[in-house]
Scaffold this motif. Structure first.
Motif, PDB file in Angstrom:
ATOM      1  N   ALA A 159      -7.980  -3.794   0.769  1.00 31.20           N
ATOM      2  CA  ALA A 159      -8.686  -2.928  -0.170  1.00 31.20           C
ATOM      3  C   ALA A 159      -8.610  -1.485   0.308  1.00 31.20           C
ATOM      4  O   ALA A 159      -8.467  -1.227   1.496  1.00 31.20           O
ATOM      5  N   GLN A 160      -8.688  -0.539  -0.645  1.00 31.20           N
ATOM      6  CA  GLN A 160      -8.608   0.870  -0.248  1.00 31.20           C
ATOM      7  C   GLN A 160      -9.875   1.626  -0.620  1.00 31.20           C
ATOM      8  O   GLN A 160      -9.918   2.852  -0.544  1.00 31.20           O
ATOM      9  N   THR A 161     -10.892   0.919  -1.028  1.00 33.20           N
ATOM     10  CA  THR A 161     -12.189   1.561  -1.245  1.00 33.20           C
ATOM     11  C   THR A 161     -13.068   1.286  -0.029  1.00 33.20           C
ATOM     12  O   THR A 161     -12.801   0.374   0.749  1.00 33.20           O
ATOM     13  N   GLU A 162     -14.123   2.079   0.102  1.00 34.75           N
ATOM     14  CA  GLU A 162     -14.973   1.938   1.280  1.00 34.75           C
ATOM     15  C   GLU A 162     -15.839   0.680   1.231  1.00 34.75           C
ATOM     16  O   GLU A 162     -16.109   0.071   2.252  1.00 34.75           O
ATOM     17  N   THR A 163     -16.289   0.312   0.037  1.00 36.36           N
ATOM     18  CA  THR A 163     -17.088  -0.903  -0.080  1.00 36.36           C
ATOM     19  C   THR A 163     -16.432  -1.830  -1.116  1.00 36.36           C
ATOM     20  O   THR A 163     -16.844  -1.883  -2.264  1.00 36.36           O
ATOM     21  N   PRO A 164     -15.381  -2.531  -0.670  1.00 29.61           N
ATOM     22  CA  PRO A 164     -14.632  -3.384  -1.603  1.00 29.61           C
ATOM     23  C   PRO A 164     -15.512  -4.493  -2.186  1.00 29.61           C
ATOM     24  O   PRO A 164     -16.443  -4.969  -1.550  1.00 29.61           O
ATOM     25  N   GLN A 165     -15.188  -4.878  -3.426  1.00 38.90           N
ATOM     26  CA  GLN A 165     -15.959  -5.914  -4.114  1.00 38.90           C
ATOM     27  C   GLN A 165     -15.648  -7.314  -3.596  1.00 38.90           C
ATOM     28  O   GLN A 165     -16.372  -8.250  -3.899  1.00 38.90           O
ATOM     29  N   GLN A 217       0.822  -1.227   0.000  1.00 36.50           N
ATOM     30  CA  GLN A 217       0.000   0.000   0.000  1.00 36.50           C
ATOM     31  C   GLN A 217       0.850   1.269   0.000  1.00 36.50           C
ATOM     32  O   GLN A 217       0.321   2.367  -0.144  1.00 36.50           O
ATOM     33  N   THR A 218       2.162   1.123   0.171  1.00 36.43           N
ATOM     34  CA  THR A 218       3.033   2.300   0.109  1.00 36.43           C
ATOM     35  C   THR A 218       3.980   2.184  -1.086  1.00 36.43           C
ATOM     36  O   THR A 218       4.316   1.082  -1.524  1.00 36.43           O
ATOM     37  N   ALA A 219       4.423   3.334  -1.585  1.00 39.16           N
ATOM     38  CA  ALA A 219       5.343   3.361  -2.730  1.00 39.16           C
ATOM     39  C   ALA A 219       6.631   2.612  -2.381  1.00 39.16           C
ATOM     40  O   ALA A 219       7.173   1.863  -3.190  1.00 39.16           O
ATOM     41  N   LYS A 220       7.093   2.800  -1.148  1.00 40.69           N
ATOM     42  CA  LYS A 220       8.327   2.134  -0.690  1.00 40.69           C
ATOM     43  C   LYS A 220       8.157   0.617  -0.707  1.00 40.69           C
ATOM     44  O   LYS A 220       9.015  -0.113  -1.221  1.00 40.69           O
ATOM     45  N   GLY A 221       7.048   0.143  -0.175  1.00 41.39           N
ATOM     46  CA  GLY A 221       6.776  -1.287  -0.136  1.00 41.39           C
ATOM     47  C   GLY A 221       6.680  -1.884  -1.522  1.00 41.39           C
ATOM     48  O   GLY A 221       7.171  -2.989  -1.784  1.00 41.39           O
ATOM     49  N   ARG A 222       6.052  -1.143  -2.429  1.00 34.82           N
ATOM     50  CA  ARG A 222       5.916  -1.633  -3.809  1.00 34.82           C
ATOM     51  C   ARG A 222       7.277  -1.737  -4.486  1.00 34.82           C
ATOM     52  O   ARG A 222       7.563  -2.677  -5.207  1.00 34.82           O
ATOM     53  N   LYS A 223       8.109  -0.746  -4.217  1.00 31.74           N
ATOM     54  CA  LYS A 223       9.430  -0.732  -4.838  1.00 31.74           C
ATOM     55  C   LYS A 223      10.264  -1.922  -4.343  1.00 31.74           C
ATOM     56  O   LYS A 223      10.896  -2.621  -5.139  1.00 31.74           O
ATOM     57  N   GLU A 224      10.209  -2.155  -3.028  1.00 28.51           N
ATOM     58  CA  GLU A 224      10.983  -3.263  -2.455  1.00 28.51           C
ATOM     59  C   GLU A 224      10.526  -4.616  -2.979  1.00 28.51           C
ATOM     60  O   GLU A 224      11.332  -5.489  -3.282  1.00 28.51           O
ATOM     61  N   ALA A 225       9.199  -4.764  -3.098  1.00 27.53           N
ATOM     62  CA  ALA A 225       8.658  -6.068  -3.508  1.00 27.53           C
ATOM     63  C   ALA A 225       8.587  -6.216  -5.026  1.00 27.53           C
ATOM     64  O   ALA A 225       8.423  -7.321  -5.528  1.00 27.53           O
ATOM     65  N   GLY A 226       8.676  -5.096  -5.750  1.00 25.81           N
ATOM     66  CA  GLY A 226       8.519  -5.154  -7.207  1.00 25.81           C
ATOM     67  C   GLY A 226       7.132  -5.604  -7.606  1.00 25.81           C
ATOM     68  O   GLY A 226       6.937  -6.282  -8.614  1.00 25.81           O
ATOM     69  N   ALA A 227       6.131  -5.241  -6.789  1.00 26.46           N
ATOM     70  CA  ALA A 227       4.761  -5.683  -7.059  1.00 26.46           C
ATOM     71  C   ALA A 227       3.776  -4.633  -6.570  1.00 26.46           C
ATOM     72  O   ALA A 227       4.131  -3.752  -5.784  1.00 26.46           O
ATOM     73  N   TYR A 228       2.556  -4.711  -7.053  1.00 27.15           N
ATOM     74  CA  TYR A 228       1.518  -3.780  -6.602  1.00 27.15           C
ATOM     75  C   TYR A 228       0.180  -4.486  -6.478  1.00 27.15           C
ATOM     76  O   TYR A 228       0.009  -5.604  -6.963  1.00 27.15           O
ATOM     77  N   LEU A 229      -0.724  -3.821  -5.778  1.00 27.86           N
ATOM     78  CA  LEU A 229      -2.056  -4.373  -5.505  1.00 27.86           C
ATOM     79  C   LEU A 229      -3.064  -3.795  -6.483  1.00 27.86           C
ATOM     80  O   LEU A 229      -3.097  -2.583  -6.702  1.00 27.86           O
ATOM     81  N   ILE A 230      -3.931  -4.636  -7.051  1.00 30.66           N
ATOM     82  CA  ILE A 230      -5.080  -4.113  -7.780  1.00 30.66           C
ATOM     83  C   ILE A 230      -6.336  -4.597  -7.080  1.00 30.66           C
ATOM     84  O   ILE A 230      -6.319  -5.613  -6.383  1.00 30.66           O
ATOM     85  N   GLU A 231      -7.410  -3.859  -7.266  1.00 38.08           N
ATOM     86  CA  GLU A 231      -8.627  -4.141  -6.513  1.00 38.08           C
ATOM     87  C   GLU A 231      -9.831  -4.191  -7.450  1.00 38.08           C
ATOM     88  O   GLU A 231      -9.960  -3.356  -8.343  1.00 38.08           O
TER      89      GLU A 231
END
Lengths: 252, 252
Positions: free
Chosen positions: A82-88, A19-33
């Motif tokens: 999830a970062q939305t209020e009502t995640p799917q 969920q943070t830019a730093k974490g994404r950079k370290e892991a080389g991955a990102y979250l989609i929702e």
């Protein structure tokens, strides 16, 4: 299917770091929702590392995902990812591509100089995709492409056209060397009304920061700077709207 | 200057009610936040009922407001009234105008059919202001004009041009009766490429809901329906971007 019920599970902790830019950079991955982005990722043959969903979502889902690739989690875990209020009910972890396609200096490009609102950046990339542009370049000081709000407003367009990161001061001369006209945008007397400039097959358009516009050192490098006339009392246009007007103007 | 230190103060409770559409309707007033909007309200001669600020803000403020009109509050109270994460230290309570100027059916208008994202609605009103449009009409099911996110993205444009609420099914025939061409927007074969339609002095453009577009019963009432061509792989454009492209197209 693997199941995870505890918030303290090591995987959950790792995912939350994305969920943070730093974490994404370290892991080389990102979250989609959500299903829309997940379908776009599948269609684009993105490297999806894990698909995480609730049992309730799994029961009614029509997504074509092998059971072995799914991790079922509690509602609580999913809500924390999830970062939305009502995640799917579904998120996925996607690998950040190691290499971006080579910039070919052919066709139409949009360059963003310190555009910071993630919704604006995502919307501009979505518009560049719709308008058939060859690519988007994020200059230094622009927001992270894999920020959740950028992803939400991009609606999967980063799977459709290359998004580069680079130093605009170095890249603008390259565009010019390749015979591509470079237009900045500014609201002052030195700029020309965009409607007086004819559409061209290749173009590099520079849009700037929400508050300050394109920086002076970038404006000095362009072939010409354009403005969109203001006929009413608004001080300016939203940068994503301005981008839309210019992108489609150059389509002709 | 009046000073309020307690969150339980009756005025604070009343002000907080303005954070909901229901509370705003009952009180006939709304909250604005930050110096830019407050300056716009003063410039537009809006009926500002109260100006509420922290002591820290008051000390460094250059706003021209009579001391008797200012209410000083604690940081905690201000933060509870503000809806941004890092409030500037000032909010004001503004009366909702009792009467909207009469709709003159002259010039250019934009009509919103169930556009629900407050950022989109605000951005479209700001763009209509910039493009010199005569007014904006919010159809039924569109978001409340005085929602804090609408206000933030409008950047004061509701002080510059009239925003009406109305039943689009009743109003579209009125536009036509007054000789104003009414264009809907849709993404299908029956619609025509907007670039084939010439700009006109007067126009009524209908934009629709983020997910579903303009409703069928509205599309059936228009003179013609337009689409913005998609050249890439994006499924659609953001509605505020689409509005910007069309609004400026009709400026000519």
């Amino acid at each position: 299917m693997e199941k995870i019920a505890s918030m303290k599970n090591q995987k959950v902790k790792q995912w939350k770091k994305l969920q943070t830019a730093k974490g994404r950079k370290e892991a080389g991955a990102y979250l989609i929702e959500g299903t829309h982005l997940l379908k776009e990722a599948i269609k684009a043959d993105a490297n999806i590392l894990e698909v995480v969903m609730t049992e309730a979502f799994h029961e009614q889902s029509d997504l074509q995902i092998a059971e072995g690739d799914i991790i079922l989690v509690s509602q609580e875990i999913l809500a924390s990812l999830a970062q939305t209020e009502t995640p799917q009910g579904v998120v996925a972890i996607v690998q950040i591509p190691e290499a971006v396609p080579i910039l070919e200096y052919r066709g139409k490009y949009i360059l963003l100089d310190q555009v910071q609102d993630p919704g604006n950046v995502g919307t501009i990339i979505r518009t560049a995709d719709a308008a058939g542009y060859a690519g988007v370049i994020l200059g230094e000081g622009s927001v992270d492409l894999y920020n959740d709000k950028v992803l939400r407003s991009m609606q999967g367009s980063h799977f459709h056209l290359p998004v580069y990161r680079g130093d605009l001061q170095e890249m603008i001369p390259e565009f010019k060397k390749n015979g591509i006209p470079v237009y900045g945008t500014e609201l002052n007397e030195a700029a020309v009304d965009y409607r007086t400039v004819s559409p061209t097959d290749a173009v590099a358009l520079v849009l700037g920061n929400e508050g300050n516009g394109v920086s002076g050192k970038i404006l000095a490098l362009t072939d010409q700077n354009l403005y969109i006339p203001i006929f009413g009392e608004a001080e300016s246009l939203n940068v994503a709207v301005a981008a839309g007007i210019l992108l489609y103007h150059f389509v002709g």
